[in-house]
Design a protein around this motif. Structure first.
Motif, PDB file in Angstrom:
ATOM      1  N   MET A   1       0.843  -1.210   0.000  1.00 28.71           N
ATOM      2  CA  MET A   1       0.000   0.000   0.000  1.00 28.71           C
ATOM      3  C   MET A   1       0.878   1.260   0.000  1.00 28.71           C
ATOM      4  O   MET A   1       2.003   1.249   0.469  1.00 28.71           O
ATOM      5  N   SER A   2       0.314   2.293  -0.531  1.00 27.03           N
ATOM      6  CA  SER A   2       0.986   3.582  -0.564  1.00 27.03           C
ATOM      7  C   SER A   2       1.044   4.167   0.849  1.00 27.03           C
ATOM      8  O   SER A   2       0.564   3.574   1.797  1.00 27.03           O
ATOM      9  N   GLU A   3       1.589   5.350   0.973  1.00 27.34           N
ATOM     10  CA  GLU A   3       1.784   5.933   2.296  1.00 27.34           C
ATOM     11  C   GLU A   3       0.456   6.234   2.998  1.00 27.34           C
ATOM     12  O   GLU A   3      -0.375   6.976   2.488  1.00 27.34           O
ATOM     13  N   ALA A   4       0.261   5.637   4.170  1.00 26.48           N
ATOM     14  CA  ALA A   4      -0.991   5.827   4.900  1.00 26.48           C
ATOM     15  C   ALA A   4      -0.708   6.104   6.367  1.00 26.48           C
ATOM     16  O   ALA A   4       0.118   5.430   6.989  1.00 26.48           O
ATOM     17  N   ILE A   5      -1.394   7.118   6.897  1.00 23.72           N
ATOM     18  CA  ILE A   5      -1.277   7.419   8.328  1.00 23.72           C
ATOM     19  C   ILE A   5      -2.675   7.675   8.882  1.00 23.72           C
ATOM     20  O   ILE A   5      -3.462   8.412   8.279  1.00 23.72           O
ATOM     21  N   LEU A   6      -2.971   7.053  10.015  1.00 29.58           N
ATOM     22  CA  LEU A   6      -4.250   7.305  10.669  1.00 29.58           C
ATOM     23  C   LEU A   6      -4.048   8.276  11.837  1.00 29.58           C
ATOM     24  O   LEU A   6      -3.356   7.960  12.801  1.00 29.58           O
ATOM     25  N   TYR A   7      -4.649   9.445  11.728  1.00 29.04           N
ATOM     26  CA  TYR A   7      -4.623  10.415  12.826  1.00 29.04           C
ATOM     27  C   TYR A   7      -5.895  10.223  13.643  1.00 29.04           C
ATOM     28  O   TYR A   7      -6.997  10.246  13.102  1.00 29.04           O
ATOM     29  N   HIS A   8      -5.744  10.010  14.923  1.00 33.86           N
ATOM     30  CA  HIS A   8      -6.911   9.715  15.758  1.00 33.86           C
ATOM     31  C   HIS A   8      -6.846  10.472  17.065  1.00 33.86           C
ATOM     32  O   HIS A   8      -5.760  10.854  17.526  1.00 33.86           O
ATOM     33  N   GLY A   9      -8.019  10.657  17.664  1.00 34.11           N
ATOM     34  CA  GLY A   9      -8.079  11.276  18.980  1.00 34.11           C
ATOM     35  C   GLY A   9      -8.071  10.209  20.060  1.00 34.11           C
ATOM     36  O   GLY A   9      -7.804   9.032  19.797  1.00 34.11           O
ATOM     37  N   GLU A  10      -8.384  10.597  21.281  1.00 39.04           N
ATOM     38  CA  GLU A  10      -8.567   9.638  22.371  1.00 39.04           C
ATOM     39  C   GLU A  10      -9.573   8.580  21.915  1.00 39.04           C
ATOM     40  O   GLU A  10     -10.544   8.921  21.215  1.00 39.04           O
ATOM     41  N   PRO A  11      -9.379   7.301  22.280  1.00 35.06           N
ATOM     42  CA  PRO A  11     -10.297   6.250  21.824  1.00 35.06           C
ATOM     43  C   PRO A  11     -11.697   6.380  22.425  1.00 35.06           C
ATOM     44  O   PRO A  11     -12.052   5.699  23.386  1.00 35.06           O
ATOM     45  N   ASN A  12     -12.465   7.270  21.852  1.00 41.64           N
ATOM     46  CA  ASN A  12     -13.855   7.480  22.235  1.00 41.64           C
ATOM     47  C   ASN A  12     -14.578   7.813  20.938  1.00 41.64           C
ATOM     48  O   ASN A  12     -13.969   8.376  20.021  1.00 41.64           O
ATOM     49  N   GLY A  13     -15.864   7.466  20.831  1.00 42.19           N
ATOM     50  CA  GLY A  13     -16.607   7.808  19.621  1.00 42.19           C
ATOM     51  C   GLY A  13     -15.906   7.310  18.365  1.00 42.19           C
ATOM     52  O   GLY A  13     -15.396   6.180  18.327  1.00 42.19           O
ATOM     53  N   PRO A  14     -15.842   8.159  17.337  1.00 43.07           N
ATOM     54  CA  PRO A  14     -15.340   7.690  16.038  1.00 43.07           C
ATOM     55  C   PRO A  14     -13.885   7.227  16.081  1.00 43.07           C
ATOM     56  O   PRO A  14     -13.510   6.306  15.350  1.00 43.07           O
ATOM     57  N   SER A  15     -13.065   7.813  16.927  1.00 37.53           N
ATOM     58  CA  SER A  15     -11.670   7.353  16.994  1.00 37.53           C
ATOM     59  C   SER A  15     -11.599   5.938  17.559  1.00 37.53           C
ATOM     60  O   SER A  15     -10.787   5.123  17.119  1.00 37.53           O
ATOM     61  N   LEU A  16     -12.471   5.637  18.501  1.00 34.02           N
ATOM     62  CA  LEU A  16     -12.485   4.287  19.067  1.00 34.02           C
ATOM     63  C   LEU A  16     -12.912   3.266  18.010  1.00 34.02           C
ATOM     64  O   LEU A  16     -12.271   2.221  17.835  1.00 34.02           O
ATOM     65  N   SER A  17     -13.968   3.556  17.282  1.00 38.07           N
ATOM     66  CA  SER A  17     -14.442   2.547  16.327  1.00 38.07           C
ATOM     67  C   SER A  17     -13.426   2.337  15.210  1.00 38.07           C
ATOM     68  O   SER A  17     -13.199   1.215  14.766  1.00 38.07           O
ATOM     69  N   VAL A  18     -12.794   3.408  14.765  1.00 40.90           N
ATOM     70  CA  VAL A  18     -11.834   3.277  13.670  1.00 40.90           C
ATOM     71  C   VAL A  18     -10.554   2.559  14.125  1.00 40.90           C
ATOM     72  O   VAL A  18     -10.032   1.693  13.414  1.00 40.90           O
ATOM     73  N   LEU A  19     -10.069   2.873  15.303  1.00 44.28           N
ATOM     74  CA  LEU A  19      -8.874   2.178  15.815  1.00 44.28           C
ATOM     75  C   LEU A  19      -9.146   0.684  15.978  1.00 44.28           C
ATOM     76  O   LEU A  19      -8.319  -0.156  15.628  1.00 44.28           O
TER      77      LEU A  19
END
Ligand SMILES: N[C@@H](CCC(=O)N[C@@H](CS)C(=O)NCC(=O)O)C(=O)O
Lengths: 252, 255
Positions: A1-19
Motif C-alpha cells: 500500500m501507498s503511504e498511509a497514516i491514521l490520525y486519531h483522537g482519544e479512543p472514544n466515539g469515532p476514533s475508538l471505532s476506527v482504531l
C-alpha cells in the motif's frame, strides 16, 4: 500500500471505532495520536486534498491520510479497512444483511452520535482551538457554542431522549439472544459501542435494567481489537474526551 | 428471488436514485407511483410498506428496503449488470463520502428551499383544517415539524439563509471535485454520480446564479454527460416531466 497514516483522537466515539476496526483488519497502518479537542485535526501535515477532512459530516473524527488525500467518516474508514484487507469479516457478504448493517449504522450516526457528542460537550471543558484554521462555517459554530458554553435546553433534552431510545433499541435488537447486533460481528457493533460507551457515566439511567445491553457491551469491550484501541488512551479516561461531533438534524 | 416493486415519486432527488440505479443495472421492476403532493406517502396503504412515511421504498420478494442510498447499494450488489461501485477501496470510500455529504448536509438544504418555495405554496389552496389533518397523519415527529413550517410559511429567515449558504458552498465543492476527475468520486460512473445528479440537475433551472457553463464548467460538463446516458433518458420517460422537462429545455438552449 501507498503511504498511509491514521490520525486519531482519544479512543472514544469515532476514533475508538476506527482504531478497533484497524486492529480487526490486521492492516499495517501507522497511527498517530492528535488532540481533537485542541483542533489539531485542522493542521495535519502532508494533506494535499483536505475536502473530506474540512467538511466531514461527522465533525471532529479520525482522519486517514493516503497519498495526501484526507479520508473521514468513521463507518466508511472502517469499510475501507475491511475492503483493503480483502474482507476481514467486518461486513456481511449477503446484500440484504449488508443493507441492514448500513441502516443500523446510519441510525447510529444520525441519531445516537449527534446526541452523545452534544451531551459530551456539555459535560466537558472546551479546548481553546484556533477557529480560523477551520474551513467549515457550521463546524466552527459548533466550536464557538462549546467554547462559549451556549447550550440549548431543548437540544439537551432531545439528546437525552435519543440516547435512552438508542439504548432501548440495542436491548430490543439483542432480545432474541443473539451475540452481536447484526447476528455476526460487524462495524455496527464497533460504531454503536464506541458512541454509547461514554454515555454510561453521563446517562446512567438509560442503561439501568438492560441486561442484554450490558452483556453485549462487555463482549465488545473484551475483544482484543477494542482492548488494543482503548490502550492507546493517553489520559486513561477516553470516555471523557469529546470534541464537536455531527450536528443535530436541522431537517426532518 | 421474487418480484421487485419500487414505490417512488418523480425521477428526482431520493425517488430518482433507485429508479436510476435499477435502470442502469437493467433490472425490471413494477412501478408504484406515490403522489407526494397529495401526501400518498402518509396513507395507510403506503405506511404498511414503510411506516416512516417517506419515499422511496422497494420490495424484493418478501424483503422491504428503505433509504434511497442504501437501496441503491443493495441494488448494485444483489443484481447482475454493470458495476455501479468502483473496485478500488479508496474510490469506494469516496463514493460513500459524497453520498453522505449529499444525503445529510447538502440535500436537506435543497429540501428546505424546495419545500419553502414550491411545495408549501402548492398547498395554499387547502383550508387550515385540511392542512392540520394532513400533518396529523405524518409518522415522523421531525418531519411533522418540517411540513408544518412549509405549509404555514414558518421557516425562519436565518434557517433559509443557512440553507442558501450551504447550497452555494456545496456547489463550489462539487465544482472543485469534478475538476479532479471525470466523475464525482472515481474515474467511472458510480452510485455517487446517480445520487448527486438526482439532487443537482435542477441547479441550472433554479440556481442559474451559481451554476452555469461559465461559473461551473466542470459541473456543466458532467451534467450533460450524465443526462445523455440512455438509462437517464429511459428513467425520465417514466416520470411526468414536471422537473425534467425544464432541465431538458435548458440543455437544448446550450446545445
Ligand atoms: N433519507 C431518506 C429520505 C426520504 C425522503 O425524505 N423522501 C422525500 C421525498 S424526496 C419524502 O418522502 N418526502 C415526503 C414527506 O416527508 O412527507 C431517503 O434517502 O430515502
Amino acid at each position: 500500500m501507498s503511504e498511509a497514516i491514521l490520525y486519531h483522537g482519544e479512543p472514544n466515539g469515532p476514533s475508538l471505532s476506527v482504531l478497533a476496526a484497524l486492529e480487526e483488519s490486521g492492516l499495517d497502518i501507522e497511527c498517530r495520536a492528535i488532540d481533537l479537542a485542541a483542533g489539531e485535526r485542522h493542521g495535519l501535515p502532508g494533506v494535499t486534498d483536505s475536502m473530506a477532512m474540512d467538511y466531514a459530516v461527522e465533525g471532529e473524527g479520525p482522519v486517514l491520510v493516503i497519498d495526501g488525500e484526507a479520508m473521514s467518516e468513521a463507518v466508511f474508514i472502517a469499510q475501507y479497512f475491511d475492503e483493503a484487507a480483502g474482507g476481514c469479516g467486518l461486513q456481511p457478504a449477503d446484500p440484504y444483511a449488508r443493507w441492514q448493517m448500513l441502516m443500523w449504522c446510519r441510525q447510529a450516526t444520525e441519531r445516537l452520535s449527534p446526541a452523545a457528542a452534544y451531551l459530551g460537550l456539555h459535560a466537558s471543558t472546551a479546548g481553546d482551538a484556533p477557529l480560523d484554521t477551520m474551513a467549515s462555517e457550521d463546524l466552527r459554530e459548533r466550536w464557538t457554542d462549546w467554547q462559549q458554553r451556549r447550550f440549548d435546553e431543548a437540544k439537551l433534552a432531545d439528546s437525552r431522549a435519543k440516547v435512552a431510545q438508542f439504548a432501548q433499541r440495542i436491548e430490543d435488537q439483542l432480545d432474541d439472544g443473539r451475540e452481536w447486533l447484526m447476528g455476526s460481528f460487524s462495524i455496527a457493533d464497533l460504531e454503536t459501542f464506541a458512541w454509547i460507551r461514554s454515555m454510561r457515566h453521563l446517562e446512567a439511567e438509560a442503561f439501568s435494567g438492560k441486561g442484554a445491553l450490558d452483556a453485549w457491551m462487555g463482549r465488545v469491550e473484551s475483544r482484543p481489537s477494542v482492548q488494543a484501541a482503548l490502550a492507546r488512551s493517553t489520559t486513561g479516561e477516553p470516555e471523557r474526551a469529546f470534541a464537536p461531533g455531527p450536528e443535530i438534524n436541522r431537517w426532518g | 428471488m421474487g418480484e421487485i416493486t419500487l414505490y417512488h415519486w418523480e425521477p428526482n432527488a431520493n425517488s430518482g436514485k433507485p429508479m436510476l440505479a435499477l435502470e442502469e443495472k437493467g433490472v425490471a421492476y413494477a412501478s408504484h407511483y406515490i403522489n407526494m403532493l397529495q401526501f400518498d406517502q402518509h396513507q395507510p396503504e403506503y405506511l404498511a410498506v414503510n411506516p416512516q412515511g417517506t419515499i422511496p421504498a422497494m420490495t424484493h420478494g418478501d424483503l422491504v428496503l428503505t433509504e434511497s442510498t442504501a437501496i441503491m447499494e443493495y441494488v448494485d450488489e444483489a443484481f447482475d449488470g454493470p458495476a455501479l461501485m468502483p473496485a478500488d477501496p479508496q474510490d469506494r470510500w469516496r463514493v460513500r463520502w459524497w453520498m453522505k455529504f449529499m444525503d445529510q448536509w447538502l440535500g436537506p438544504s435543497f429540501s428546505m428551499i424546495g419545500w419553502c418555495t414550491f411545495i408549501g405554496p402548492s398547498l395554499a389552496s387547502k383550508t387550515e383544517e385540511e392542512r392540520e389533518a394532513m400533518l396529523a397523519r405524518i409518522p415522523l415527529p421531525e418531519r411533522r415539524v418540517a411540513w408544518r413550517k412549509a405549509m404555514f410559511a414558518e421557516f425562519s429567515e436565518a434557517e433559509l439563509a443557512e440553507s442558501r449558504r450551504r447550497i452555494s458552498k456545496g456547489v463550489e465543492l462539487l465544482e472543485e471535485e469534478l475538476g479532479k476527475r471525470p466523475f464525482v468520486a472515481s474515474n467511472a460512473y458510480s452510485l455517487a454520480d446517480i445520487n448527486i445528479f438526482n439532487s443537482t440537475y435542477m441547479l441550472p433551472v433554479g440556481n442559474a446564479d451559481i451554476c452555469s457553463p461559465e461559473l461551473t464548467p466542470n459541473i456543466w460538463r458532467w451534467l450533460r454527460e450524465v443526462y445523455q446516458r440512455p438509462a437517464v433518458q429511459r428513467t425520465w420517460a417514466k416520470g411526468t416531466g414536471r422537473f425534467t422537462d425544464r432541465f431538458t429545455a435548458v440543455m437544448r438552449d446550450f446545445a
